[in-house]
Design a protein around this motif. Structure first.
Motif, mmCIF file in Angstrom:
data_model
loop_
_atom_site.group_PDB
_atom_site.id
_atom_site.type_symbol
_atom_site.label_atom_id
_atom_site.label_comp_id
_atom_site.label_asym_id
_atom_site.label_seq_id
_atom_site.Cartn_x
_atom_site.Cartn_y
_atom_site.Cartn_z
ATOM 1 N N GLU A 152 -12.196 -23.204 -23.326
ATOM 2 C CA GLU A 152 -12.637 -22.335 -22.242
ATOM 3 C C GLU A 152 -12.685 -23.162 -20.962
ATOM 4 O O GLU A 152 -13.148 -24.300 -20.972
ATOM 5 N N LEU A 153 -12.223 -22.560 -19.868
ATOM 6 C CA LEU A 153 -12.224 -23.249 -18.593
ATOM 7 C C LEU A 153 -13.262 -22.622 -17.666
ATOM 8 O O LEU A 153 -13.213 -21.432 -17.385
ATOM 9 N N TYR A 154 -14.192 -23.445 -17.220
ATOM 10 C CA TYR A 154 -15.182 -23.034 -16.215
ATOM 11 C C TYR A 154 -14.608 -23.383 -14.847
ATOM 12 O O TYR A 154 -14.108 -24.496 -14.645
ATOM 13 N N ALA A 201 -25.022 -21.141 -16.310
ATOM 14 C CA ALA A 201 -26.112 -21.655 -17.145
ATOM 15 C C ALA A 201 -25.574 -22.266 -18.434
ATOM 16 O O ALA A 201 -26.062 -23.309 -18.889
ATOM 17 N N GLU A 202 -24.566 -21.640 -18.998
ATOM 18 C CA GLU A 202 -23.943 -22.154 -20.221
ATOM 19 C C GLU A 202 -23.311 -23.524 -19.970
ATOM 20 O O GLU A 202 -23.463 -24.446 -20.770
ATOM 21 N N LEU A 203 -22.606 -23.664 -18.843
ATOM 22 C CA LEU A 203 -21.998 -24.943 -18.487
ATOM 23 C C LEU A 203 -23.066 -26.018 -18.305
ATOM 24 O O LEU A 203 -22.916 -27.141 -18.780
ATOM 25 N N MET A 204 -24.159 -25.666 -17.654
ATOM 26 C CA MET A 204 -25.259 -26.613 -17.459
ATOM 27 C C MET A 204 -25.829 -27.063 -18.801
ATOM 28 O O MET A 204 -26.100 -28.243 -19.015
ATOM 29 N N GLU A 205 -25.983 -26.119 -19.713
ATOM 30 C CA GLU A 205 -26.535 -26.434 -21.034
ATOM 31 C C GLU A 205 -25.579 -27.337 -21.826
ATOM 32 O O GLU A 205 -26.011 -28.298 -22.462
ATOM 33 N N LEU A 206 -24.299 -27.046 -21.768
ATOM 34 C CA LEU A 206 -23.323 -27.813 -22.545
ATOM 35 C C LEU A 206 -23.040 -29.189 -21.956
ATOM 36 O O LEU A 206 -22.919 -30.163 -22.683
ATOM 37 N N GLY A 207 -22.910 -29.249 -20.611
ATOM 38 C CA GLY A 207 -22.454 -30.484 -19.998
ATOM 39 C C GLY A 207 -23.480 -31.228 -19.178
ATOM 40 O O GLY A 207 -23.234 -32.342 -18.728
ATOM 41 N N GLY A 208 -24.610 -30.585 -18.889
ATOM 42 C CA GLY A 208 -25.654 -31.247 -18.129
ATOM 43 C C GLY A 208 -25.475 -31.170 -16.621
ATOM 44 O O GLY A 208 -26.292 -31.688 -15.870
ATOM 45 N N GLY A 264 -17.017 -26.690 -27.433
ATOM 46 C CA GLY A 264 -18.387 -26.921 -26.974
ATOM 47 C C GLY A 264 -18.630 -28.261 -26.321
ATOM 48 O O GLY A 264 -19.701 -28.501 -25.784
ATOM 49 N N ARG A 265 -17.639 -29.153 -26.341
ATOM 50 C CA ARG A 265 -17.751 -30.441 -25.644
ATOM 51 C C ARG A 265 -17.069 -30.300 -24.300
ATOM 52 O O ARG A 265 -15.955 -29.777 -24.218
ATOM 53 N N ILE A 266 -17.691 -30.788 -23.241
ATOM 54 C CA ILE A 266 -17.193 -30.558 -21.887
ATOM 55 C C ILE A 266 -16.387 -31.753 -21.381
ATOM 56 O O ILE A 266 -16.808 -32.907 -21.497
ATOM 57 N N MET A 267 -15.230 -31.426 -20.793
ATOM 58 C CA MET A 267 -14.392 -32.408 -20.107
ATOM 59 C C MET A 267 -14.339 -32.004 -18.635
ATOM 60 O O MET A 267 -14.053 -30.850 -18.317
ATOM 61 N N TYR A 268 -14.630 -32.952 -17.755
ATOM 62 C CA TYR A 268 -14.568 -32.722 -16.320
ATOM 63 C C TYR A 268 -13.332 -33.420 -15.748
ATOM 64 O O TYR A 268 -12.668 -34.163 -16.465
ATOM 65 N N GLU A 269 -13.092 -33.194 -14.467
ATOM 66 C CA GLU A 269 -12.011 -33.822 -13.697
ATOM 67 C C GLU A 269 -10.673 -33.128 -13.953
ATOM 68 O O GLU A 269 -10.171 -33.096 -15.082
#
Length: 78
Positions: free
Chosen positions: A4-6, A41-48, A59-64
Motif C-alpha cells: 500500500e502506498l501512502y 493515523a494508520e501511517l503514524m501507527e505503523l511507521g511512527g 505492514g512494514r513502512i519504507m520511506y523515501e
C-alpha cells in the motif's frame, strides 16, 4: 504480499513514485493521508511518522521515493 502506498497529491516526491508506477503499469492500493484521516493515523501507527511517500510492505513502512522506486523495480520489473 500486501503493498500500500501512502501519499498526497501536492507532494512532489509522491508524484515521482506515482509517475513511475503509471509508466510501468504498477497498481497498488493508494491511501491519501490528506483526504483520509484514518490513513494518516494508520501511517503514524505503523511507521511512527506521517512522512510520505511511504510504502507499506506487509505492514512494514519504507520511506523515501528513490528507495520505494528501487523496491518496486525489483518486485515488478525484474
Amino acid at each position: 504480499m500486501n503493498l500500500e502506498l501512502y501519499y498526497y497529491e501536492s507532494c512532489p516526491f509522491c508524484m515521482k513514485v506515482l509517475r513511475f508506477m503509471s509508466e510501468n503499469d504498477i497498481e497498488l492500493k493508494l491511501k491519501n493521508t490528506l483526504s483520509d484521516p484514518m490513513a494518516k493515523a494508520e501511517l503514524m501507527e505503523l511507521g511512527g511518522k506521517t512522512q510520505v511517500p511511504a510504502l507499506s510492505i506487509d505492514g512494514r513502512i519504507m520511506y523515501e521515493s528513490n528507495d520505494i522506486i528501487d523496491y518496486l523495480m525489483t518486485q515488478f520489473l525484474s
